[in-house]
Write a protein that holds these residues in place. Structure first.
Motif, PDB file in Angstrom:
ATOM      1  N   GLY A   1     -17.217  14.015  39.392  1.00  0.00           N
ATOM      2  CA  GLY A   1     -18.449  13.804  39.157  1.00  0.00           C
ATOM      3  C   GLY A   1     -18.948  15.138  39.086  1.00  0.00           C
ATOM      4  O   GLY A   1     -18.727  16.152  39.315  1.00  0.00           O
TER       5      GLY A   1
ATOM      6  N   ARG B   1     -17.103   4.683  34.377  1.00  0.00           N
ATOM      7  CA  ARG B   1     -17.513   5.754  35.297  1.00  0.00           C
ATOM      8  C   ARG B   1     -18.769   5.223  35.761  1.00  0.00           C
ATOM      9  O   ARG B   1     -19.567   4.439  35.193  1.00  0.00           O
TER      10      ARG B   1
ATOM     11  N   ASN C   1     -17.206  10.489  42.183  1.00  0.00           N
ATOM     12  CA  ASN C   1     -16.924  10.516  40.753  1.00  0.00           C
ATOM     13  C   ASN C   1     -18.119  10.366  40.022  1.00  0.00           C
ATOM     14  O   ASN C   1     -18.098   9.911  38.769  1.00  0.00           O
TER      15      ASN C   1
ATOM     16  N   ILE D   1     -21.657  10.427  37.995  1.00  0.00           N
ATOM     17  CA  ILE D   1     -22.178  11.529  37.135  1.00  0.00           C
ATOM     18  C   ILE D   1     -23.764  11.384  36.999  1.00  0.00           C
ATOM     19  O   ILE D   1     -24.146   9.994  37.076  1.00  0.00           O
TER      20      ILE D   1
END
Length: 638
Positions: free
Chosen positions: A231, A256, A282, A284
């Protein structure tokens, strides 16, 4: 008074002080006002948190953002250090409880925003208490020359006098010499100890990609993120851009975790998204500059600026949220002319929301902001070492060595607009013609054999790293160069490594621009047995142990299974799940439990006893005591 070294180990679970931390702590404990200018991730918070524990009184910390205070209070409570906050995001009952505890003689860390001193009742209560320490975080906000000047910070000098001029430490990551002078003058610090630890972040690789059209950023962003397993942060200049980029990533990279953060969202949504980002390795987050100040997620491997920031101070601070663990990380800046127009719009709006500023003050602030924007543009356009540009901007005369910014990586850097790809295409027609001709018989035979056989073992790792290097080539020189390093050529390079850059050019007919810019890196990679994209300079391994660096790369690149086997990978993933459960149970971020490199070592070595667990670097007695039983139980499962 307890020894700071023993408190560092027993309370904070750390083995050693970082650069100048001990000297800063000693100055504060000697009751000397102190100004600290220290890079993001270098450990500013410890410089007042540890003295607060030693002094055992009331420490008042002034911080500009609720998210910062929330994160800090959570970390302190995880370490069993008394801490609370008082902010507008709390309901009336919560605020009343904090005020009551303050009246009753609370000893510990109290976090407040500068606006709190204008709230009814607070100043009368706090002036009746004797402060052990006043800590002013993000102190650059005091200066009108700072990139994030806030008028409410100007009152802090007056507030400090009303509090009886207590022992004070002011801290910031971004202060030019004139900003430092402003801080000392406005706070009326007497003969302060000034610690400037330096602005260099050698573990950060700075890059800039210039676009002819802003819309071309989308494909580049998706390409970059699609090759990342971990991330990071994507910064945008406006709320509209945040919403658009969040939607883009979510639609193009399904599966994601993508969240957004900006001031236009309600507080509950911002807090929820921030928590998901902190908890999930992970995740974002796409955000405006409202996000990140004081956020401590040390294992971020990249920060992308989708739009040009308004100043180098802002860019340095925001990009510096990558690699806070000292391991390699990437800071990527996207730049298009439209970004400048957005920042000029912001400059024109300076003063509209603050009726207390005079027209002359507004004019001064706008002129300063324009100068800062010009410096930011020079940084983006200038074909010169990016680390050196940053250091010079902050008044540090240092020539970085072994720099891996995009300019230094290229032997003859040519920062090109994306729209100039056609020109480069014409320059390379002769090379394409040569590639279309039959190869030398022995070369053709070797190539066909290599292309037909699957890569195995170390060759597979090397091929993967060559493909990673190819992405660097494409990002630096343009997408057209993908065709000059196709998979069959990469396989041939693995099977028959060239002995020199000249051989790379002549025998393998690699494009001359690739040879000039990346030839040395390609040859070095092929001649080393270490599975990294390039040998790292020894100076970096001194800052972060080699094993820790390699572990970070393995995890970020999804290579754990390939390098350590499927059993280790399965144990590692189970341990990460356990870590998340432990973090949620204790109500603090996952990285406060154990970092990835330590978890990987636990998965690899499979300790059976508490003694064996304590031998693993990064564990420490405090963490072993808290989490050892659960970790060993998980390892016993196989």
């Amino acid at each position: 008074m307890r020894d700071p070294e023993s408190i560092l180990t027993s309370v904070f679970g750390l083995q050693h002080f970082r650069l100048q931390q001990r000297e800063i702590v000693d100055d504060i404990l000697a009751r000397r006002d102190t100004l600290v200018v220290m890079p993001t991730g270098a450990g500013k918070s410890l410089c007042y948190q540890l003295p607060a524990v030693v002094l055992r009184g009331l420490t008042l910390i002034v911080s500009p953002l609720i998210s910062l205070m929330t994160d800090q209070v959570r970390q302190m409570r995880a370490l069993r250090i008394p801490a609370m906050m008082l902010c507008s995001g709390q309901n009336w009952d919560q605020q009343r409880e904090v005020m009551a505890r303050l009246r009753e003689g609370f000893r510990g860390l109290l976090y407040v925003a500068p606006e709190r001193f204008s709230a009814p009742g607070f100043l009368s209560i706090i002036t009746q208490r004797e402060l052990s320490l006043l800590a002013i975080d993000e102190a650059h906000c005091i200066s009108q020359w700072g990139h994030d000047f806030r008028p409410e910070y100007l009152r802090l000098g007056e507030i400090r006098r009303q509090l009886g001029n207590p022992l004070t430490v002011a801290l910031t990551a971004t202060a030019t010499p004139e900003v430092r002078e402003d801080i000392v003058r406005n706070l009326e610090l007497k003969d302060p100890a000034i610690h400037v630890t330096g602005f260099d972040r050698p573990n950060l690789s700075y890059q800039c990609i210039v676009f002819e059209k802003a819309k071309n950023k989308q494909a580049e962003l998706i390409d970059y993120l699609s090759h990342r397993k971990d991330g990071g942060i994507v910064y945008c200049s406006t709320r509209k851009n945040v919403d658009e980029v969040t939607s883009l990533i979510a639609n193009r990279l399904r599966g994601r975790t993508v969240v957004s953060y900006h001031a236009g969202m309600d507080g509950e949504a911002r807090d929820s998204n921030q928590r998901r980002f902190i908890d999930l390795d992970n995740a974002i987050i796409v955000a405006t500059n409202a996000f990140g100040m004081g956020i401590n997620k040390p294992n971020l491997r990249y920060v992308i600026h989708y739009n040009l920031p308004g100043s180098l101070e802002a860019y340095y601070q925001e990009a510096g949220r990558a690699g806070r663990d000292g391991l390699p990380a990437e800071c990527v800046l996207y730049f298009a002319t439209a970004d400048v127009m957005t920042q000029k719009f912001f400059i024109d709006k300076i003063g509209e929301a603050n009726t207390k500023l005079t027209s002359r003050q507004i004019s001064v602030l706008q002129r300063r902001a324009t100068q800062q924007l010009e410096s930011m543009q020079r940084y983006a356009r200038w074909e010169r070492c990016r680390r050196r540009q940053i250091l010079e901007y902050f008044g540090e005369d240092k020539r970085p060595e072994n720099c891996e910014c995009d300019v230094c990586r290229a032997a003859n850097p040519k920062m090109k607009l994306k729209g100039e790809a056609a020109k480069l295409e014409r320059e390379s027609e002769a090379v394409r013609d040569r590639r279309s001709k039959p190869r030398k018989p022995q070369m053709q035979e070797a190539l066909s054999q290599v292309a037909a056989a699957p890569a195995r073992g170390d060759d597979a790792v090397l091929l993967t790293n060559l493909k990673t290097l190819r992405r660097d080539v494409v990002r630096s020189l343009g997408t057209m160069f993908f065709q000059y390093l196709p998979d069959d050529l990469l396989r041939n390079l693995v099977a028959h490594p060239p002995a020199s850059v000249e051989e790379l050019r002549d025998d393998f007919e690699v494009h001359h621009k690739i040879v000039e810019s990346f030839g040395t890196r390609i040859v070095q990679l092929l001649r080393t047995s270490i599975g990294t994209t390039a040998p790292r300079p020894s100076r970096r391994t001194e800052r972060a142990p080699k094993a820790k660096v390699e572990a970070a790369r393995e995890i970020a690149g999804g290579k754990v299974g390939a390098l350590h086997g499927s059993a280790v990978e399965a144990r590692f993933e189970r341990l990460r799940s356990l870590r998340l459960e432990l973090a949620r149970k204790n109500h603090f971020p996952a990285y406060c439990v154990l970092q990835d490199a330590t978890l990987l070592e636990v998965a690899r070595t499979r300790p059976r006893t508490m003694r064996e667990l304590l031998e693993i670097k990064g564990m420490g007695p405090k963490r072993a005591e808290r989490y050892g039983k659960e970790l060993l139980a998980e390892i016993e499962k196989g």
